[in-house]
Design an enzyme around this catalytic site. Structure first.
Site, PDB file in Angstrom:
ATOM      1  N   VAL A 102      31.932  12.872  38.053  1.00  0.00           N
ATOM      2  CA  VAL A 102      33.265  12.297  38.102  1.00  0.00           C
ATOM      3  C   VAL A 102      33.370  11.289  36.962  1.00  0.00           C
ATOM      4  CG1 VAL A 102      34.944  11.018  39.470  1.00  0.00           C
ATOM      5  CG2 VAL A 102      33.331  12.564  40.606  1.00  0.00           C
ATOM      6  N   CYS A 103      34.450  11.392  36.189  1.00  0.00           N
ATOM      7  CA  CYS A 103      34.718  10.448  35.114  1.00  0.00           C
ATOM      8  C   CYS A 103      33.527  10.363  34.147  1.00  0.00           C
ATOM      9  CB  CYS A 103      35.073   9.089  35.717  1.00  0.00           C
ATOM     10  SG  CYS A 103      35.925   7.962  34.599  1.00  0.00           S
ATOM     11  N   THR A 104      33.027   9.159  33.869  1.00  0.00           N
ATOM     12  CA  THR A 104      31.943   9.008  32.891  1.00  0.00           C
ATOM     13  C   THR A 104      30.572   9.370  33.452  1.00  0.00           C
ATOM     14  OG1 THR A 104      31.816   6.645  33.428  1.00  0.00           O
ATOM     15  CG2 THR A 104      33.165   7.280  31.530  1.00  0.00           C
ATOM     16  N   THR A 122      35.518  14.529  30.507  1.00  0.00           N
ATOM     17  CA  THR A 122      35.321  13.207  31.097  1.00  0.00           C
ATOM     18  C   THR A 122      36.644  12.467  30.935  1.00  0.00           C
ATOM     19  OG1 THR A 122      33.915  11.222  31.107  1.00  0.00           O
ATOM     20  CG2 THR A 122      34.450  12.149  28.947  1.00  0.00           C
TER      21      THR A 122
END
Length: 317
Positions: A102-104, A122
Site C-alpha cells: 500500500v502506498c510507499t 505507488t
C-alpha cells in the site's frame, strides 16, 4: 481460512494498515470471518505510527505464520527500511500466495527485490523516485493499483481499500465485496486502471477568474468546441495570450487539459454506463469512435471496447 499478515514498523501510515484490515475483517461467511488477520513487527515490539498511534503486533516476524496474503503498508518508515526487514521479505515474501503493498510500501518490496521485472505503482508523488531508485521495476504512475501475477501494489492511502476490496471480490465473489463496501460506505470498485488523480487535480487551479471559469467550462462541456480560439473568446483574451496564460497558471497547455478531461469523461462513461462507443465518443467531444480509439490507445494502450471489458464492474444479478 486465508491468513493475512500485515508487516508493522515505526512511522508506518496507520490508514495503510487499518484500511485494508477493515476490509478483510468485514468479509464474513457463515458464523465467522473469512480471513485470519495477523500483524507482526521485526521483534514483536509495539510500533508508533506516523500519526502518533501505537500498534501492538501479534507476533515477531520470525514467529509469524506463512500467510496467504502478505501486506506491506507505507509511511515515513519506508524511506530507509531496516535491512533486517528487507532480508526477511526477500526470504519469506515468495512463500506467500499474494504479496501486497500500500502506498510507499512498494519501496520496501522493491528493496527486497520482489518487484524486479514487474509492473508496479505507488503514491503519485513518489513514482519518479521509485523508478530512479529501482530501475528494474516498471513503474506506472497512473493507476490506483496494479496487479502483476501474485504481486499487487497500490497508490495513495485510500487505494489500499480499493485493492483490498478487489482481492475480496476475487476470493469470495462480488456479493461479499459489495457487502463490505456498503458497510464501510465506500465504492465497491474503483477500477485499478482509474487514474490516481483527475485532470482537475493534475492541473493547478488558475489564479485569474476568467481562466478558472474556462477550466470549469471545459470539465462541464467536453462535447463542445474546445479549440484555443473558442476558449480564448470565452476568457475575453486573444488566442496567443490565452494559451500563454493558461499554461503559466495551470502547468499544462489548453490542448493537453482538454485531452485529459475528455479521456477522463470517456473512461467514466465506459465504466458506469451501457452507452455505445459511438454515443460516448460524441458525448466526450471526440466526434468519431476512431478519434476516441486513437486517444485511448495513445494514453492507455488499449481500445475503448477493451478498456470497458477490463474495468466495467460485472452486473449484479
Amino acid at each position: 481460512m486465508r491468513t493475512v499478515l500485515v508487516v508493522l514498523f515505526d512511522d508506518v501510515q496507520s490508514l495503510d494498515v487499518t484500511g485494508p484490515v477493515e476490509v478483510f475483517a468485514g468479509a464474513k461467511t457463515g458464523r465467522g470471518g473469512s480471513y485470519r488477520i495477523r500483524t507482526a513487527s521485526l521483534d514483536g515490539a509495539p510500533v508508533r505510527t506516523s500519526s502518533g498511534l501505537t500498534l501492538v503486533p501479534d507476533h515477531a516476524l520470525a514467529d509469524a505464520p506463512t500467510p496467504h496474503t502478505l501486506l506491506v503498508p507505507g509511511g515515513r518508515g519506508t524511506r530507509h527500511p531496516n535491512p533486517r526487514l528487507t532480508d526477511w521479505l526477500r526470504a519469506h515474501g515468495p512463500r506467500a500466495e499474494r504479496l501486497v503493498s500500500v502506498c510507499t510500501g512498494a519501496f520496501v518490496l522493491a528493496a527486497a527485490g520482489l518487484l524486479d521485472g514487474r509492473r508496479a505503482t505507488t503514491h503519485w508523488a513518489y513514482c519518479d523516485k521509485l523508478a530512479r531508485d529501482h530501475s528494474a521495476v516498471h513503474v506506472d504512475p497512473d493507476p490506483i493499483y496494479v496487479r502483476d501475477g501474485q504481486v499487487s501494489t497500490s497508490a495513495g492511502v485510500t487505494s489500499g481499500i480499493d485493492l483490498a476490496l478487489a482481492l475480496v471480490e476475487e476470493d469470495l465473489g462480488r456479493e461479499m465485496a459489495l457487502t463490505v463496501a456498503r458497510h464501510l460506505v465506500v465504492f465497491l470498485r474503483r477500477p485499478g486502471g482509474q487514474a490516481q488523480f483527475s485532470a482537475q487535480l493534475a492541473a493547478q487551479t488558475a489564479q485569474r477568474e476568467p481562466l478558472r471559469e474556462v477550466q470549469q467550462w471545459i470539465t462541464e462541456h467536453p462535447d463542445h468546441d474546445l479549440s484555443v480560439e473558442s476558449l480564448a473568446a470565452r476568457a475575453s483574451l486573444s488566442p496567443r495570450h490565452f494559451a500563454r496564460a493558461f499554461q503559466a497558471e495551470t502547468g499544462m497547455t489548453p490542448g493537453r487539459y482538454v485531452e485529459r478531461v475528455r479521456l477522463e469523461h470517456a473512461r467514466r462513461l465506459l465504466e458506469d454506463t451501457a452507452d455505445g462507443i459511438e454515443e460516448i465518443s460524441r458525448a466526450c467531444g471526440y466526434g468519431t469512435p476512431e478519434a476516441m480509439r486513437r486517444a485511448f490507445v495513445k494514453t492507455l494502450g488499449s481500445a475503448p471496447a477493451e478498456y470497458r471489458r477490463r474495468f466495467r464492474p460485472a452486473p449484479v444479478h
